[in-house]
Design a protein around this motif. Structure first.
Motif, short mmCIF file in Angstrom:
data_model
loop_
_atom_site.label_atom_id
_atom_site.label_comp_id
_atom_site.label_asym_id
_atom_site.label_seq_id
_atom_site.Cartn_x
_atom_site.Cartn_y
_atom_site.Cartn_z
N GLN A 1 8.82 6.70 -4.55
CA GLN A 1 8.24 5.59 -4.71
C GLN A 1 9.34 4.51 -4.66
OE1 GLN A 1 5.67 6.33 -7.99
NE2 GLN A 1 3.69 6.09 -7.17
N ARG B 1 2.36 11.19 -0.28
CA ARG B 1 1.31 12.37 0.06
C ARG B 1 1.53 13.45 -0.89
NH1 ARG B 1 1.09 12.54 6.84
NH2 ARG B 1 0.24 10.50 7.14
N GLY C 1 5.64 9.71 2.56
CA GLY C 1 4.87 8.73 1.87
C GLY C 1 4.60 7.78 3.03
N GLU D 1 1.84 4.85 -0.86
CA GLU D 1 1.22 5.97 -1.26
C GLU D 1 2.11 7.25 -0.94
OE1 GLU D 1 -2.61 6.59 0.37
OE2 GLU D 1 -3.31 4.40 -0.63
N ASP E 1 0.85 -1.14 0.19
CA ASP E 1 0.08 -0.03 -0.07
C ASP E 1 0.79 1.17 -0.07
OD1 ASP E 1 -2.15 -1.29 0.00
OD2 ASP E 1 -2.38 -1.42 2.16
#
Length: 486
Positions: free
Chosen positions: A347, A282, A307, A280, A278
């Protein structure tokens, strides 16, 4: 992924490589110090490190002794933080600590250790699944979707005159005629003007459709195994293309096809990894990254979130930890990077972190295997820093611990003066060794002390300039002597 060309310019793209982020050598010169809690008590103490203190007047006297005095607070602050690192290192060395215990080595050398761990995990998950047996290799070669090709290039350029271009075509034609007459390919390849391919007997490796410029691709995919093309003209020159038989290139072909299949599995694996954890970023994540890169000292202990992932957060401090190992080109591109590019970078970094976590949770262990090499690397780095500062010889023959601690202070003061006077160059404690030292020992940098140091520097510098001006000013006697005779 990146678009690249071979030296001949024919290849347009390469397949995805495994590493989400390439781990380079430790970039110790960027962010290697943290922001300590404010000192209690007298702000005349700029910093403390273990049993040592740095007085504001001591630091100010050093910094004001150069050809120019620092007039920015962040510069003074950097000098204070560096002093903390040097002082912590010096005290450990003075106490006879080699800093080569297992915990310190793996903390200080984590980029290499983590990369090796992830590589083993990757091999267990992916590489072993795509081992090709003979029948699969035969089938893939016969299908021809991935085919291995060799070429010899006689290069031309857009600004080449028609006679010169015709001469290049003539040379290529002579080589083709020699091949058709039975001359070995290895001898023809000696005239190859694609230097990369030339070093590999003319091989361009395995290609797929869409990777080569159109005239080259059409000719290469029209060849049967063992066949050669006529002259093929592209914007890069004249090519002779050869598609070897599988017998001639089985080992090379098998290895290349395995790499293609692994790359495809990697893409799927990384996509699944993001979903599984998961991951993600921000909306303000890029802004947090920019601010951290611009003010690393103050962001070192920042809990601002870039993140999130399942069970954790990726903070500005985590980003700074990575900045110390990312290539220089990443540092240089940060200021102009778009939000989208920074999101992609974040990421990738989070993927690396969760990969390491997965590897450890899966039971992959390399500590006994990796320790000797990592220890030797760290030992060499420590020795280089100790020699540059002067710790390597300072304690020889001195057994009293109080005297050894005093020597740390003396050596550092002399080193700082030498830097300011441009007698010696700047050296830094390896970034993650400095992290370990700070985590093991007490240290502080006082914001008020830094401010006071800057004020003292400015006073000292003004007084110095006044003295220099006084020495240059003409005296009354000199003025009288300068009057013309009556």
């Amino acid at each position: 992924m990146q678009n690249v060309r071979t030296q001949s310019g024919t290849r347009k793209s390469v397949t995805t490589r495994w590493r989400a982020v390439v781990l380079g050598p430790v970039v110790a010169a960027l962010v290697s110090c943290g922001l300590g809690e404010a000192l209690s008590g007298d702000a005349e103490i700029v910093a403390r490190a273990g049993n040592m203190e740095l007085h504001r007047d001591t630091l100010a006297a050093v910094l004001a002794s150069g050809k120019s005095a620092p007039d920015r607070r962040d510069v003074v602050e950097q000098w204070a933080f560096r002093w903390v690192e040097f002082a912590l290192l010096g005290q450990r060395l003075a106490a006879g600590d080699s800093l080569l215990d297992t915990a310190t080595v793996f903390h200080a050398m984590w980029p290499e250790a983590d990369q090796w761990l992830v590589d083993d995990y990757h091999d267990a998950l992916v590489t072993e699944r795509v081992r090709l047996d003979s029948a699969v290799v035969d089938s893939a070669f016969a299908a021809g979707d991935q085919r291995i090709v060799y070429h010899v290039l006689i290069r031309t350029t857009p600004d080449m005159s028609p006679p010169d271009k015709q001469a290049a075509r003539g040379r290529a034609g002579q080589l083709l005629s020699s091949l058709n007459a039975g001359r070995p390919w290895t001898q023809i390849n000696e005239q190859n003007e694609d230097p990369t391919a030339k070093q590999q007997r003319g091989s361009l490796g395995v290609i797929e459709r869409g990777q080569m410029v159109q005239p080259f691709e059409e000719a290469a995919f029209a060849l049967a195994p063992g066949a050669r093309s006529d002259l093929v003209e592209t914007q890069f020159g004249y090519h002779i293309i050869w598609r070897p038989t599988l017998t001639e290139v089985r080992a090379e072909y098998e290895e290349a096809v395995e790499e293609i299949l692994v790359a495809r599995m990697d893409s799927v694996f990384l996509a699944e990894l993001e979903a599984r954890w998961d991951i993600e970023i921000r909306s303000n994540g890029p802004a947090v990254m920019r601010e951290a890169a611009a003010s690393p000292l103050r962001a070192f202990r920042s809990s601002d979130v870039v993140g999130t992932y399942k069970g954790g957060k990726f903070t500005a401090a985590d980003f700074l930890r990575w900045l110390q190992v990312l290539p220089d080109m990443v540092h240089q591109g940060l200021s102009g990077a778009s939000d989208e590019q920074l999101v992609g970078l974040a990421q990738s970094l989070i993927r690396n972190d969760v990969l390491v976590r997965e590897a450890r949770e899966s039971g992959v262990v390399r500590m006994d295997e990796d320790y000797p090499e990592l220890r030797d690397k760290l030992q060499n780095e420590i020795q280089q820093v100790a020699e540059r500062i002067g710790f390597d010889t300072a304690f020889v023959g001195v057994t009293d611990q109080d005297e050894r601690r005093q020597l740390v202070d003396d050596v550092l003061r002399q080193y700082y003066y030498d830097i300011v006077q441009n007698v010696r160059g700047v050296v830094v404690v390896p970034a993650f060794l400095a992290d370990k030292l700070r985590s093991d020992m007490k240290w502080d940098v006082s914001a008020a002390g830094v401010d006071q140091t800057l004020e003292v520097i400015q006073v000292m510098w003004s007084e110095r300039r006044a003295r220099e001006d006084a020495l240059l000013a003409p005296t009354t006697t000199d003025s009288a002597n300068d009057e013309p005779p009556q």
